[in-house]
Design an enzyme around this catalytic site. Structure first.
Site, PDB file in Angstrom:
ATOM      1  N   LYS A   8       0.675  -1.351  -0.014  1.00  0.00           N
ATOM      2  CA  LYS A   8      -0.028  -0.002   0.141  1.00  0.00           C
ATOM      3  C   LYS A   8       0.893   1.201   0.063  1.00  0.00           C
ATOM      4  O   LYS A   8       1.745   1.248   0.534  1.00  0.00           O
ATOM      5  CB  LYS A   8      -0.891  -0.120   1.472  1.00  0.00           C
ATOM      6  CG  LYS A   8      -1.927  -1.060   1.284  1.00  0.00           C
ATOM      7  CD  LYS A   8      -3.049  -1.023   0.072  1.00  0.00           C
ATOM      8  CE  LYS A   8      -4.291  -1.821   0.559  1.00  0.00           C
ATOM      9  NZ  LYS A   8      -5.022  -1.925  -0.706  1.00  0.00           N
ATOM     10  N   ASP A  56      -0.295  -0.218  -4.501  1.00  0.00           N
ATOM     11  CA  ASP A  56      -1.772   0.296  -4.761  1.00  0.00           C
ATOM     12  C   ASP A  56      -1.998   1.445  -3.822  1.00  0.00           C
ATOM     13  O   ASP A  56      -1.562   1.249  -2.505  1.00  0.00           O
ATOM     14  CB  ASP A  56      -2.722  -1.027  -3.960  1.00  0.00           C
ATOM     15  CG  ASP A  56      -4.110  -0.696  -4.066  1.00  0.00           C
ATOM     16  OD1 ASP A  56      -4.513   0.211  -4.496  1.00  0.00           O
ATOM     17  OD2 ASP A  56      -4.821  -1.510  -3.572  1.00  0.00           O
ATOM     18  N   GLU A  75      -1.656   0.178  -8.972  1.00  0.00           N
ATOM     19  CA  GLU A  75      -3.021   0.338  -8.714  1.00  0.00           C
ATOM     20  C   GLU A  75      -3.933   1.438  -8.199  1.00  0.00           C
ATOM     21  O   GLU A  75      -3.260   1.961  -7.253  1.00  0.00           O
ATOM     22  CB  GLU A  75      -3.326  -0.834  -7.793  1.00  0.00           C
ATOM     23  CG  GLU A  75      -4.857  -1.243  -7.654  1.00  0.00           C
ATOM     24  CD  GLU A  75      -4.945  -2.638  -6.717  1.00  0.00           C
ATOM     25  OE1 GLU A  75      -4.126  -3.578  -7.132  1.00  0.00           O
ATOM     26  OE2 GLU A  75      -5.881  -2.757  -6.065  1.00  0.00           O
ATOM     27  N   GLU A  82     -11.635  -2.658  -8.708  1.00  0.00           N
ATOM     28  CA  GLU A  82     -12.516  -2.737  -7.376  1.00  0.00           C
ATOM     29  C   GLU A  82     -13.541  -1.832  -7.159  1.00  0.00           C
ATOM     30  O   GLU A  82     -14.653  -2.112  -6.495  1.00  0.00           O
ATOM     31  CB  GLU A  82     -11.505  -2.869  -6.157  1.00  0.00           C
ATOM     32  CG  GLU A  82     -10.862  -1.711  -5.790  1.00  0.00           C
ATOM     33  CD  GLU A  82      -9.823  -1.829  -4.727  1.00  0.00           C
ATOM     34  OE1 GLU A  82      -8.694  -2.033  -5.083  1.00  0.00           O
ATOM     35  OE2 GLU A  82     -10.229  -1.682  -3.447  1.00  0.00           O
ATOM     36  N   ASP A  93     -13.954  -7.157  -9.057  1.00  0.00           N
ATOM     37  CA  ASP A  93     -14.201  -7.743  -7.827  1.00  0.00           C
ATOM     38  C   ASP A  93     -15.579  -8.589  -7.765  1.00  0.00           C
ATOM     39  O   ASP A  93     -16.509  -8.018  -8.015  1.00  0.00           O
ATOM     40  CB  ASP A  93     -14.160  -7.227  -6.413  1.00  0.00           C
ATOM     41  CG  ASP A  93     -14.234  -7.752  -5.145  1.00  0.00           C
ATOM     42  OD1 ASP A  93     -14.931  -8.844  -5.006  1.00  0.00           O
ATOM     43  OD2 ASP A  93     -13.093  -7.398  -4.175  1.00  0.00           O
ATOM     44  N   HIS A 115      -9.709  -8.503  -8.463  1.00  0.00           N
ATOM     45  CA  HIS A 115      -9.372  -7.973  -7.024  1.00  0.00           C
ATOM     46  C   HIS A 115     -10.442  -8.996  -6.079  1.00  0.00           C
ATOM     47  O   HIS A 115     -11.471  -9.221  -6.217  1.00  0.00           O
ATOM     48  CB  HIS A 115     -10.046  -6.420  -6.886  1.00  0.00           C
ATOM     49  CG  HIS A 115     -10.154  -5.942  -5.432  1.00  0.00           C
ATOM     50  ND1 HIS A 115     -11.239  -5.943  -4.624  1.00  0.00           N
ATOM     51  CD2 HIS A 115      -9.042  -5.384  -4.710  1.00  0.00           C
ATOM     52  CE1 HIS A 115     -10.940  -5.385  -3.589  1.00  0.00           C
ATOM     53  NE2 HIS A 115      -9.547  -5.119  -3.655  1.00  0.00           N
ATOM     54  N   GLU A 175      -5.358 -12.277  -6.154  1.00  0.00           N
ATOM     55  CA  GLU A 175      -4.942 -11.376  -5.071  1.00  0.00           C
ATOM     56  C   GLU A 175      -5.235 -12.063  -3.708  1.00  0.00           C
ATOM     57  O   GLU A 175      -6.372 -12.251  -3.253  1.00  0.00           O
ATOM     58  CB  GLU A 175      -5.724 -10.145  -4.903  1.00  0.00           C
ATOM     59  CG  GLU A 175      -5.412  -9.224  -3.914  1.00  0.00           C
ATOM     60  CD  GLU A 175      -5.948  -7.883  -3.907  1.00  0.00           C
ATOM     61  OE1 GLU A 175      -6.784  -7.502  -4.910  1.00  0.00           O
ATOM     62  OE2 GLU A 175      -5.417  -6.938  -3.268  1.00  0.00           O
TER      63      GLU A 175
END
Ligand SMILES: [Mg+2]
Length: 379
Positions: A170, A204, A230, A256, A279, A306, A331
């Site tokens: 992240k 991400d 991402e 997502e 997702d 996702h 993922e």
């Protein structure tokens, strides 16, 4: 065969230690499962993205009376009818998580009714296991960047030691900690230096940046051989994605926060992403995710779904991953979470860098009733 009952089951677990991404602190994990039972006793399980509030009421008070009595095997027609019905009821806003939870439950039920895994019903299996990337590397309550960096690097090294050769972390530290984008690049650099050049790294931002910072960060990530970047900017700005994706070296990824084929059609048509990430719990279930994967294949864009849910979402995603063309990755959320790890009687786990895809009927899992009871938020 008829749908006899539709139930929303809220699950919740408070976290001992909260963690953050670019947008928010996460102090609990909660899920709205959907349980559909047919008149012959066959049961299907689904999962809605997001908080239980809203999902639960719509499933029980809006969907349930409408769905009872219909043939659950007509899944695609039910999916489309539900989208049209919700669109007219909610002024063009379609709660895609509700459609998703119901759709997944119906596919699970259908698969169990005919004794086939869902993957066999939606095109057949291209693979029995899938490469998994370890997702995690969230941020704890820390005082300084050096501590956060050391924590994240330690986690990354643990995933590599567990056999993973692909990781996603992240970035976008500004909103939570006030640290600028240069620290984001520094964080990814620290991971790259720790795990070496042979590990595939993804990052991400959870739509943390404006366009200028997104470009600046992308340039730094390209030097670190980042496989994809991402959600650099908010999902509504599809034209920003297209411009950045055209200009920078590192491919963008996203999906997502997008739903249904019409939205993904705009994304793919604009060339907004190098990798598309629907997702299954928010894009419109297995029906829509399958359509998106087909559209992505036509656009020559790899689909990497996702996944950040319970064992139900994980199992549904694996059924999709069995069918997706090209070389998709799973993922694989590595944050400690018993609702993902223990809710299925046979836990879904990695074997080195890949995860086996269940091939028993429906989603391929059996729900552990004790674990379900333990985490029920309405018990
Ligand atoms: Mg993400």
């Amino acid at each position: 065969m008829e749908v006899a009952s539709v139930e929303a089951i809220p699950l919740r677990r408070d976290l001992g230690e909260r963690f953050a991404n670019a947008q928010k602190w996460i102090d609990s994990r909660e899920y709205c499962l959907v349980r559909v039972e047919a008149d012959d006793g066959t049961v299907g399980w689904g999962e809605c993205w997001g908080p239980t509030a809203g999902n639960r009421e719509l499933v029980e008070e809006y969907v349930s009376p409408w769905l009872r009595g219909r043939d659950p095997r007509n899944v695609e027609q039910i999916h489309d009818d539900l989208v049209y019905k919700l669109r007219s009821s909610y002024h063009s806003y379609v709660p895609a998580s509700v459609v998703s939870g119901v759709d997944i439950a119906l596919w699970d039920l259908y698969g169990k009714a005919v004794g086939q895994p869902v993957s066999a019903l939606v095109g057949g299996r291209r693979r029995d296991q899938v490469r998994a990337y370890a997702t995690g590397h969230f941020w704890g309550d820390v005082e300084d960047f050096e501590t956060l960096r050391a924590d994240v690097v330690e986690e990354a090294e643990g995933h590599v030691a567990a056999g993973f050769d692909a990781l996603k972390n992240k970035i976008g530290l500004s909103r939570i900690f006030g640290w600028g984008p240069e620290k984001d690049v520094e964080l990814v650099r620290a991971i790259r230096e720790a795990v070496g050049d042979d590990v595939r790294l993804m990052t991400d931002a959870n739509h943390a940046y404006d366009v200028a910072d997104a470009r600046r960060v992308a340039e730094g990530l390209a030097e670190l051989d980042v496989h994809f970047f991402e959600e650099p900017v908010p999902p509504r700005n599809i034209e920003n994605y297209a411009a950045i994706n055209e200009e920078v070296e590192v491919p963008l990824a996203g999906g997502e926060c997008w739903a249904f084929q019409h939205e993904f059609d705009r994304v793919l048509d604009a060339g907004a992403v190098g990798y598309v990430q629907p997702d299954v719990t928010s894009a419109g279930g297995i029906t829509s995710t399958r359509r998106v994967a087909t559209m992505a294949d036509a656009a020559n864009v790899q689909c990497h779904p996702h996944v950040f849910g319970s064992a139900v979402a994980l199992a549904a995603s694996l059924q999709m991953l069995a069918t997706i063309p090209g070389d998709p990755m799973l993922e694989f959320d590595r944050t400690p979470n018993p609702i993902r790890e223990d809710l299925a009687v046979e836990p879904i786990t990695n074997e080195g860098n890949s995860v086996p895809i269940p091939d028993s009927p429906g989603l391929g899992i059996e729900i552990d009733r004790d674990v379900l009871a333990e985490f029920r938020a309405d018990a």
